[in-house]
Design a protein around this motif. Structure first.
Motif, PDB file in Angstrom:
ATOM      1  N   GLN A  99       0.819  -1.208   0.000  1.00 21.36           N
ATOM      2  CA  GLN A  99       0.000   0.000   0.000  1.00 21.36           C
ATOM      3  C   GLN A  99       0.857   1.264   0.000  1.00 21.36           C
ATOM      4  O   GLN A  99       0.339   2.356   0.119  1.00 21.36           O
ATOM      5  CB  GLN A  99      -0.911   0.022   1.240  1.00 21.36           C
ATOM      6  N   ASP A 100       2.154   1.104  -0.115  1.00 20.77           N
ATOM      7  CA  ASP A 100       3.058   2.231   0.055  1.00 20.77           C
ATOM      8  C   ASP A 100       4.179   2.117  -0.980  1.00 20.77           C
ATOM      9  O   ASP A 100       4.046   1.407  -1.967  1.00 20.77           O
ATOM     10  CB  ASP A 100       3.619   2.242   1.482  1.00 20.77           C
TER      11      ASP A 100
ATOM     12  N   ASN B  37       0.545  -1.923   6.478  1.00 19.81           N
ATOM     13  CA  ASN B  37       0.501  -0.596   7.080  1.00 19.81           C
ATOM     14  C   ASN B  37       1.559   0.325   6.461  1.00 19.81           C
ATOM     15  O   ASN B  37       2.564  -0.132   5.926  1.00 19.81           O
ATOM     16  CB  ASN B  37       0.732  -0.701   8.586  1.00 19.81           C
ATOM     17  N   HIS B  38       1.339   1.620   6.561  1.00 18.26           N
ATOM     18  CA  HIS B  38       2.269   2.612   6.018  1.00 18.26           C
ATOM     19  C   HIS B  38       3.409   2.833   7.012  1.00 18.26           C
ATOM     20  O   HIS B  38       3.419   3.809   7.758  1.00 18.26           O
ATOM     21  CB  HIS B  38       1.540   3.924   5.724  1.00 18.26           C
TER      22      HIS B  38
ATOM     23  N   ARG C 245       8.969  -2.363   8.821  1.00 17.74           N
ATOM     24  CA  ARG C 245       9.814  -1.901   7.736  1.00 17.74           C
ATOM     25  C   ARG C 245      10.972  -2.870   7.499  1.00 17.74           C
ATOM     26  O   ARG C 245      11.375  -3.617   8.387  1.00 17.74           O
ATOM     27  CB  ARG C 245      10.377  -0.504   8.014  1.00 17.74           C
TER      28      ARG C 245
END
Length: 216
Positions: free
Chosen positions: A43-44, A77-78, A82
């Motif tokens: 989504q990113d 999620n943004h 990570r």
């Protein structure tokens, strides 16, 4: 799984007191790589910086050095989880002026280290990988080369894989080359029921459009 994704890049030559070729590249691309990033949950975007330096060592040889840094979300999620990657690369070329069309040597190597968040509780997996390749041009259109690869699985602790390759290249023109080779891989886990395998391959690479610029 390669880092091939839709995105954009900009680059700029950096003035420096050593008066050498220095280039900074910034890239942004979808984080849909399913090994390092979010895959189907993307989504990113992921972001990458690469700094490249080029030096003429002698009339016959040159050296290119680079460093890279990359980061992007690896879940839906943004930035909730990570993956961050750092790397260094080197390319050495030798091509004597008196035999430039008929003989050359190219050595390349690169190492990468990654840190991947595996869950919301900040459990992390550190891994690294590298490759080294040596190619010798022995005639105007022919060259032979070898490559070694090593990688650790960025999601599973302790899993690692090695691969060795040999290949022969025929350069039909400046726009096209053929390459035939063999790669043998071995790993400390089983994939498709085996911990080792071999692959023979034939590659055709060609370019359309305007003549590309020479690397040096």
């Amino acid at each position: 799984s390669g880092l091939i994704a839709d995105g954009a890049a900009v680059s700029r030559l950096i003035p420096n007191p050593w008066d050498t070729y220095m280039e900074l590249t910034y890239e942004v691309f979808r984080n849909d790589n399913d090994v390092l990033f979010a895959g189907s949950q993307a989504q990113d975007v992921a972001q990458l910086l690469h700094l490249k330096n080029f030096f003429d060592l002698t009339p016959s040889s040159s050296l290119e050095l680079g460093v890279s840094a990359m980061t992007g979300p690896n879940n839906a999620n943004h930035g909730g989880q990570r993956t961050s990657v750092g790397g260094a690369d080197m390319t050495f070329k030798w091509r004597p002026p008196e035999a430039g069309k008929y003989e050359s040597v190219t050595f390349q190597t690169e190492a990468l280290m990654s840190r991947k968040d595996l869950d919301a509780e900040a459990t992390r997996q550190d891994s690294w990988g590298m490759f080294s390749a040596l190619e010798y041009q022995f005639a105007e259109r022919w060259s032979v080369g070898g490559r070694y690869d090593f990688s650790e699985d960025p999601s599973t602790a302790g899993q690692r894989e090695h691969a060795g390759s040999l290949y022969l290249t025929f350069r039909q023109s400046e726009f096209c080359f053929w390459r035939v080779g063999y790669q043998h891989s071995w790993r400390n886990y089983e994939e498709k029921g085996a911990d080792t395998d071999g692959q023979a391959w034939l590659q055709l690479n060609f370019t359309f459009g305007v003549h590309g610029t020479h690397k040096y």
